[in-house]
Design a protein around this motif. Sequence first.
Motif, PDB file in Angstrom:
ATOM      1  N   ILE A   1      75.047  52.643  46.555  1.00 52.31           N
ATOM      2  CA  ILE A   1      75.919  51.474  46.705  1.00 52.31           C
ATOM      3  C   ILE A   1      75.855  50.861  48.106  1.00 52.31           C
ATOM      4  O   ILE A   1      75.637  49.659  48.250  1.00 52.31           O
ATOM      5  N   ASP A   2      76.048  51.665  49.143  1.00 49.80           N
ATOM      6  CA  ASP A   2      76.066  51.104  50.499  1.00 49.80           C
ATOM      7  C   ASP A   2      74.713  50.521  50.888  1.00 49.80           C
ATOM      8  O   ASP A   2      74.640  49.458  51.505  1.00 49.80           O
TER       9      ASP A   2
ATOM     10  N   ARG B   1      74.251  47.148  49.102  1.00 43.76           N
ATOM     11  CA  ARG B   1      75.011  46.076  49.759  1.00 43.76           C
ATOM     12  C   ARG B   1      74.295  45.597  51.015  1.00 43.76           C
ATOM     13  O   ARG B   1      74.184  44.401  51.269  1.00 43.76           O
TER      14      ARG B   1
ATOM     15  N   TRP C   1      72.757  42.240  39.050  1.00 45.60           N
ATOM     16  CA  TRP C   1      73.377  43.305  39.828  1.00 45.60           C
ATOM     17  C   TRP C   1      74.174  44.173  38.851  1.00 45.60           C
ATOM     18  O   TRP C   1      75.076  43.692  38.174  1.00 45.60           O
TER      19      TRP C   1
ATOM     20  N   GLN D   1      75.660  48.490  38.012  1.00 38.14           N
ATOM     21  CA  GLN D   1      75.780  49.882  38.419  1.00 38.14           C
ATOM     22  C   GLN D   1      75.268  50.758  37.289  1.00 38.14           C
ATOM     23  O   GLN D   1      75.649  50.597  36.128  1.00 38.14           O
TER      24      GLN D   1
ATOM     25  N   GLY E   1      75.502  56.102  39.328  1.00 36.85           N
ATOM     26  CA  GLY E   1      76.228  55.555  40.468  1.00 36.85           C
ATOM     27  C   GLY E   1      75.405  54.642  41.356  1.00 36.85           C
ATOM     28  O   GLY E   1      75.940  53.991  42.243  1.00 36.85           O
ATOM     29  N   GLN E   2      74.103  54.588  41.136  1.00 36.72           N
ATOM     30  CA  GLN E   2      73.270  53.706  41.946  1.00 36.72           C
ATOM     31  C   GLN E   2      73.377  52.275  41.439  1.00 36.72           C
ATOM     32  O   GLN E   2      73.806  52.021  40.316  1.00 36.72           O
ATOM     33  N   ILE E   3      72.976  51.349  42.311  1.00 35.35           N
ATOM     34  CA  ILE E   3      73.008  49.925  41.984  1.00 35.35           C
ATOM     35  C   ILE E   3      71.583  49.450  41.757  1.00 35.35           C
ATOM     36  O   ILE E   3      70.683  49.753  42.539  1.00 35.35           O
TER      37      ILE E   3
END
Length: 70
Positions: free
Chosen positions: A25-26, A29, A51, A53, A57-59
């Motif tokens: 996630i981070d 972003r 976009w 998820q 948990g990954q994007i």
Amino acid sequence: MLVRPQDLADRMSGIPPPEKFTLPIDAARFKAREILGQFPQGGYVAVIENWQQLPDGQIEFTMRHLPATD
């Protein structure tokens, strides 16, 4: 492999193919902000699409270059 007529049209237009990213996630972003903060180069502007998820948990997202308008 070409699947749709639009794929062939995109390839023939000279527009760079979309890039797909799968990041935590981070990091996703940060990468998206980095891409969107770039100045349009070569008459093309970067756009973030799809976009989502993933279950782990990954994007996952796609970056596409579209012609910039004046």
